[in-house]
Design a protein around this motif. Structure first.
Motif, mmCIF file in Angstrom:
data_model
loop_
_atom_site.group_PDB
_atom_site.id
_atom_site.type_symbol
_atom_site.label_atom_id
_atom_site.label_comp_id
_atom_site.label_asym_id
_atom_site.label_seq_id
_atom_site.Cartn_x
_atom_site.Cartn_y
_atom_site.Cartn_z
ATOM 1 N N ILE A 96 -17.784 17.493 96.401
ATOM 2 C CA ILE A 96 -18.914 17.689 97.314
ATOM 3 C C ILE A 96 -18.710 16.895 98.600
ATOM 4 C CG2 ILE A 96 -21.405 17.381 97.625
ATOM 5 C CD1 ILE A 96 -21.728 17.931 94.628
ATOM 6 N N ASN A 97 -18.180 15.682 98.477
ATOM 7 C CA ASN A 97 -17.895 14.895 99.674
ATOM 8 C C ASN A 97 -16.859 15.581 100.562
ATOM 9 O OD1 ASN A 97 -19.036 11.912 100.031
ATOM 10 N ND2 ASN A 97 -19.003 12.390 97.848
ATOM 11 N N ILE A 125 -26.799 14.541 97.015
ATOM 12 C CA ILE A 125 -27.817 14.125 97.982
ATOM 13 C C ILE A 125 -27.176 13.298 99.101
ATOM 14 C CG2 ILE A 125 -29.898 12.754 98.370
ATOM 15 C CD1 ILE A 125 -30.771 13.361 95.526
ATOM 16 N N ILE A 126 -26.494 12.217 98.707
ATOM 17 C CA ILE A 126 -25.993 11.263 99.698
ATOM 18 C C ILE A 126 -25.005 11.875 100.689
ATOM 19 C CG2 ILE A 126 -24.871 9.029 100.029
ATOM 20 C CD1 ILE A 126 -25.932 8.285 97.204
ATOM 21 N N LEU A 131 -24.233 13.447 106.323
ATOM 22 C CA LEU A 131 -23.894 14.516 107.266
ATOM 23 C C LEU A 131 -25.033 14.743 108.247
ATOM 24 C CD1 LEU A 131 -21.947 16.742 108.206
ATOM 25 C CD2 LEU A 131 -22.994 18.257 106.494
ATOM 26 N N ALA A 132 -26.264 14.719 107.733
ATOM 27 C CA ALA A 132 -27.421 14.910 108.610
ATOM 28 C C ALA A 132 -27.506 13.784 109.647
ATOM 29 C CB ALA A 132 -28.701 14.967 107.776
ATOM 30 N N ALA A 360 -30.117 5.822 79.238
ATOM 31 C CA ALA A 360 -31.399 5.326 79.745
ATOM 32 C C ALA A 360 -31.204 4.848 81.169
ATOM 33 C CB ALA A 360 -31.931 4.195 78.879
ATOM 34 N N GLY A 361 -32.180 5.136 82.023
ATOM 35 C CA GLY A 361 -32.100 4.710 83.421
ATOM 36 C C GLY A 361 -32.615 5.795 84.336
ATOM 37 N N HIS A 362 -32.110 5.813 85.579
ATOM 38 C CA HIS A 362 -32.562 6.836 86.525
ATOM 39 C C HIS A 362 -31.597 8.016 86.607
ATOM 40 C CE1 HIS A 362 -29.581 5.242 89.297
ATOM 41 N NE2 HIS A 362 -30.194 4.054 89.339
ATOM 42 N N HIS A 363 -30.483 7.935 85.846
ATOM 43 C CA HIS A 363 -29.541 9.059 85.721
ATOM 44 C C HIS A 363 -28.992 9.533 87.069
ATOM 45 C CE1 HIS A 363 -31.261 9.059 81.710
ATOM 46 N NE2 HIS A 363 -32.438 9.344 82.215
ATOM 47 N N CYS A 364 -28.819 8.610 87.995
ATOM 48 C CA CYS A 364 -28.337 8.958 89.337
ATOM 49 C C CYS A 364 -29.215 10.048 89.959
ATOM 50 C CB CYS A 364 -26.874 9.408 89.303
ATOM 51 S SG CYS A 364 -25.737 8.112 88.803
ATOM 52 N N ALA A 365 -30.514 9.905 89.773
ATOM 53 C CA ALA A 365 -31.459 10.890 90.310
ATOM 54 C C ALA A 365 -32.755 10.179 90.692
ATOM 55 C CB ALA A 365 -31.724 11.991 89.283
ATOM 56 N N GLN A 366 -32.659 9.164 91.537
ATOM 57 C CA GLN A 366 -33.843 8.384 91.888
ATOM 58 C C GLN A 366 -34.927 9.190 92.608
ATOM 59 O OE1 GLN A 366 -31.657 5.039 93.705
ATOM 60 N NE2 GLN A 366 -32.600 3.711 92.176
#
Length: 409
Positions: A96-97, A125-126, A131-132, A360-366
């Motif tokens: 994607i990058n 996302i990042i 890019l934006a 467990a956590g934010h799953h790289c989706a904050q």
């Protein structure tokens, strides 16, 4: 191949963790590796370890044939038109990058729009945020329904003639939502935009046909589909890739190098600078052979069954909150949840004591966590080697969690 036969290919599952039989429910993070993949990688290093595309000696030729043979396996697996459209990368993130750094910087300008969703993984996302910022484009988000699904009406409202890139995950790594990529692609193309698909959670579990989807780019990772870590794929339509500049420069990807000017190799090698991930690609080829032996259609059907079973059994636990579509047919084989006010990390710790591995956590989706109004969640994800008994043990473990933290219920 029945489930008992499938599990025999995964020796790691035949062990105890904390005195209990291992129940591995974290395949969305990384899948386990079957013996044919492990043995294929070992054979490469033991019998024909060599660099590719360079030497004319026997080992080099054998390594090159295996490496490019893996590319052809990927091409068939996703039904790309040509091997030139299959580029090996380190994984979905790199793929994607690469799209953002090459196609994005060349084609996106101030006033243009990039459209994604709230459910995206940080890897989708990042790169678009950056890019934006670099181009002055606007980053827009398609709204989601309460059950974590998208409607085509909302897609049509968000995507406009100013949109240059639409990038959406095929399957949510948190909600399990299976997105209508083919329909979204059609809307993107009607507005003159290209369609990028994050296939990290989709390609391992669903039969993906890039020509049927008509997507312009597809990114996915080998380690989530029974392959080794460190190898991934960037699929792109040939006419787009031909007009894109490489983002890494050096050996392997060059045609001619002068003192002040250089030219690049043809596709796909112009995007594969340096010594490639040879063992990883060969291992990915073996993983594809294994998945096709089992059958992608059978895997998808079986995972829908496991998802339905998990939704039913986990839904009977008082105080549990399950996120994403309630219908198993609308989701892939994972269930993300919270139980009462117990922190997901505490839930995972208690389950680990029972030999049960969950995430467990934010799953790289904050951004999605914020949309769900939670700080974190627990996630149980299934694959072709999981069983109903695994889910039963998960439910028993969650009941023990409730007992352990009875003061918060």
């Amino acid at each position: 191949m029945n489930i008992k036969e499938v599990r025999q290919y995964f020796p790691i599952l035949d062990q105890e963790v904390n005195g209990n039989p291992l129940v591995y429910l974290d395949s969305a993070a990384t899948s386990q590796k079957p013996l044919p993949v492990i043995e294929t990688i070992e054979k490469y290093y033991k019998e024909y370890n060599s660099n590719v595309h360079r030497g004319v000696h026997t080992l080099g030729t054998k390594a090159t044939d295996a490496y490019e043979g893996a590319r052809e396996k990927v091409r068939k697996f996703i039904n790309a038109k040509s091997m030139e459209e299959v580029i090996f990368t380190r994984g979905t993130t790199t793929s994607i990058n690469t799209i953002a750094a090459s196609y994005g910087r060349e084609q996106v300008k101030e006033g243009d729009e990039i459209v994604i969703t709230y459910m995206e993984h940080h890897s989708n996302i990042i790169p678009w945020q950056q890019l934006a910022k670099q181009t002055g484009a606007t980053l827009k988000y398609i709204p989601m329904q309460k059950d974590g699904t998208l409607t085509l009406e909302d897609v049509r409202k968000t995507v406009t003639p100013q949109t240059k890139i639409v990038s959406v995950m095929l399957v949510s790594n948190v909600l399990g939502t299976i997105n209508p990529i083919k329909d979204i692609t059609k809307i993107a193309h009607e507005n003159g935009a290209i369609m990028v698909v994050d296939g990290a959670q989709g390609v391992p579990h669903l039969k993906v046909d890039v020509q049927d989807l008509d997507c312009d780019f597809l990114a996915f990772s080998g380690h989530k589909m029974c392959g080794p870590t460190g190898i991934g794929v960037l699929y792109g339509k040939k006419q787009l890739l031909e007009n894109m500049e490489p983002v890494e420069f050096g050996g392997e990807m060059i045609d001619f190098v002068g003192l002040y000017e250089s030219t690049w190799k043809e596709l796909p090698w112009k995007f594969e600078g340096g010594t490639p991930i040879i063992a990883g690609a060969i291992g990915l080829g073996a993983a594809i052979d294994f998945l096709e032996q089992v059958g992608l259609e059978e895997i998808e059907k079986y995972e829908h069954h496991l998802a339905a079973y998990a939704l039913e059994k986990m839904g009977e636990i008082e105080g549990i909150e399950i996120y994403g579509p309630k219908q198993a047919e609308k989701r892939a084989g994972l269930v993300t949840f919270n139980i009462g006010d117990v922190h997901p990390h505490d839930v995972a710790t208690v389950l680990d004591a029972e030999g049960i591995a969950v995430r467990a956590g934010h799953h790289c989706a904050q951004p999605l966590m914020k949309w769900l109004d939670v700080s974190a969640t627990a996630r149980a994800s299934f694959y072709l080697y999981n069983t109903e008994e695994d889910i039963d043990k998960l439910v028993q473990g969650l009941m023990k969690t409730k007992e352990f933290f009875s003061d918060v219920f």
